[in-house]
Design a protein around this motif. Structure first.
Motif, PDB file in Angstrom:
ATOM      1  N   GLY A 230      -9.607   2.480   5.429  1.00  0.00           N
ATOM      2  CA  GLY A 230      -8.778   3.871   5.667  1.00  0.00           C
ATOM      3  C   GLY A 230      -8.763   4.005   7.149  1.00  0.00           C
TER       4      GLY A 230
ATOM      5  N   ALA B 295     -12.476   5.268   2.107  1.00  0.00           N
ATOM      6  CA  ALA B 295     -11.975   4.136   1.303  1.00  0.00           C
ATOM      7  C   ALA B 295     -11.897   2.926   2.112  1.00  0.00           C
ATOM      8  CB  ALA B 295     -10.842   4.436   0.545  1.00  0.00           C
TER       9      ALA B 295
ATOM     10  N   VAL C 287      -8.230   9.702   2.683  1.00  0.00           N
ATOM     11  CA  VAL C 287      -9.258   8.686   2.734  1.00  0.00           C
ATOM     12  C   VAL C 287      -9.479   7.919   4.286  1.00  0.00           C
ATOM     13  CG1 VAL C 287      -8.612   8.197   0.264  1.00  0.00           C
ATOM     14  CG2 VAL C 287      -7.524   7.150   2.148  1.00  0.00           C
TER      15      VAL C 287
ATOM     16  N   TYR D 286      -3.873   9.473   3.150  1.00  0.00           N
ATOM     17  CA  TYR D 286      -3.932  10.009   2.130  1.00  0.00           C
ATOM     18  C   TYR D 286      -3.676   9.203   0.730  1.00  0.00           C
ATOM     19  CZ  TYR D 286      -4.040  14.662   4.016  1.00  0.00           C
ATOM     20  OH  TYR D 286      -4.506  15.801   4.729  1.00  0.00           O
ATOM     21  N   ASP D 287      -4.619   8.853  -0.058  1.00  0.00           N
ATOM     22  CA  ASP D 287      -4.379   8.188  -1.191  1.00  0.00           C
ATOM     23  C   ASP D 287      -4.062   9.369  -2.316  1.00  0.00           C
ATOM     24  OD1 ASP D 287      -4.648   6.838  -3.706  1.00  0.00           O
ATOM     25  OD2 ASP D 287      -6.526   6.115  -3.338  1.00  0.00           O
TER      26      ASP D 287
ATOM     27  N   CYS E  47       0.814  -1.310  -0.159  1.00  0.00           N
ATOM     28  CA  CYS E  47      -0.046  -0.137  -0.129  1.00  0.00           C
ATOM     29  C   CYS E  47       0.744   1.210  -0.096  1.00  0.00           C
ATOM     30  CB  CYS E  47      -0.916   0.155   1.034  1.00  0.00           C
ATOM     31  SG  CYS E  47      -1.944   1.319   1.380  1.00  0.00           S
ATOM     32  N   GLU E  48       0.618   2.019  -1.195  1.00  0.00           N
ATOM     33  CA  GLU E  48       1.429   3.417  -1.048  1.00  0.00           C
ATOM     34  C   GLU E  48       0.792   4.584  -0.459  1.00  0.00           C
ATOM     35  OE1 GLU E  48       4.447   3.661  -1.960  1.00  0.00           O
ATOM     36  OE2 GLU E  48       4.694   1.513  -3.210  1.00  0.00           O
ATOM     37  N   TRP E  49      -0.500   4.322   0.249  1.00  0.00           N
ATOM     38  CA  TRP E  49      -1.203   5.341   0.837  1.00  0.00           C
ATOM     39  C   TRP E  49      -0.012   6.103   1.673  1.00  0.00           C
ATOM     40  CZ3 TRP E  49      -6.585   2.944   2.345  1.00  0.00           C
ATOM     41  CH2 TRP E  49      -7.338   3.018   1.245  1.00  0.00           C
TER      42      TRP E  49
ATOM     43  N   THR F  37       4.699   5.605   4.410  1.00  0.00           N
ATOM     44  CA  THR F  37       3.579   5.110   3.817  1.00  0.00           C
ATOM     45  C   THR F  37       2.958   3.865   4.635  1.00  0.00           C
ATOM     46  OG1 THR F  37       4.864   3.424   2.614  1.00  0.00           O
ATOM     47  CG2 THR F  37       4.618   5.507   1.657  1.00  0.00           C
TER      48      THR F  37
END
Length: 241
Positions: free
Chosen positions: A169, A166, A145, A139-140, A87-89, A236
């Motif tokens: 989240g 999302a 999110v 954050y996305d 996951c790159e959020w 991230t």
């Protein structure tokens, strides 16, 4: 007939002992007073929090049992753990406190209205400015999110609300918060009242007596005052897998 204590606005009347809280509704302890920083911080130090609907007086609660997280034992499902590894959020702290509160106050399909009134919003923004209230943001890209906000006193964090825009989240925000708290010697995250969602994440119930004793100990320790933006250790979601 059992009566609750009535607090005066503008005066730091002491809260009654939490053992005097009603059983029905569970935990209702007092009404009135105000949402000044001194009043709010005094409430948290005694295991009490405000919760009321628009048009109602300020109501103060201390339910029994109390729902908490051991910050070392946040539960991550195997599926979510796999997703986190890729996951790159982006994860941040104290960069969008007002936005997180507004998102938490937004209407939800399971609720009618919101308990985050304008007075509550203003009061916690003030606590944030003073370095006591904090937000974790997910954050996305540039879209917020998920997030969670609450109050830190000494080595205990009192969670107030969280939201998702999302899938996962709010879970990612909660996991990130627990990771940071544990790394900095915070054993306990208060989640107030049980829900199936919190239970699946590892929340447990403790007696009010034990909770208040823990808070008295942990809140008296040196904590992390001030803005957490520069203290935040994660970039991230992969960092918390």
């Amino acid at each position: 007939m059992t009566r609750i204590a009535i607090l005066r606005a503008g005066s730091l009347d002491p809260f009654p002992p939490v053992e005097k809280a009603l059983r029905d509704p569970d935990g209702l302890l007092a009404a009135g007073g105000d949402l000044s920083p001194d009043r709010l911080l005094d409430a948290y130090r005694h295991g009490v929090f405000p919760w009321f609907s628009p048009g109602d007086p300020i109501l103060w609660w201390s339910p029994d049992p109390r729902t908490v997280f051991d910050t070392a034992k946040i539960h991550i499902s195997k599926k979510l753990h796999r997703e986190l590894r890729h996951c790159e959020w982006t994860l941040r702290a104290d960069t969008a406190f007002a936005d997180v509160m507004l998102a938490c106050a937004a209407p939800r399909s399971t609720q009618r209205g919101t308990w985050i009134t304008q007075d509550m919003f203003d009061a916690y923004r003030h606590l944030h400015d003073l370095g006591f209230a904090h937000s974790i943001e997910v954050y996305d890209g540039d879209k917020l999110v998920g997030g969670i906000y609450g109050v830190a006193l000494g080595k205990v964090f009192f969670g107030e609300s969280m939201f998702s825009r999302a899938t996962n989240g709010s879970k990612i925000a909660l996991i990130a918060l627990c990771r940071m708290l544990h790394a900095n010697g915070f054993p306990l995250l208060d989640a107030q009242v049980a829900s199936p969602h919190l239970t699946t994440m590892g929340a447990i119930e403790v007696t009010r007596r034990d909770f208040v004793a823990h808070v008295a100990d942990y809140a008296a320790r040196d904590g992390l005052p001030g803005n957490w933006k520069t203290r935040w250790p994660f970039s991230t979601a992969k960092d918390i897998a």
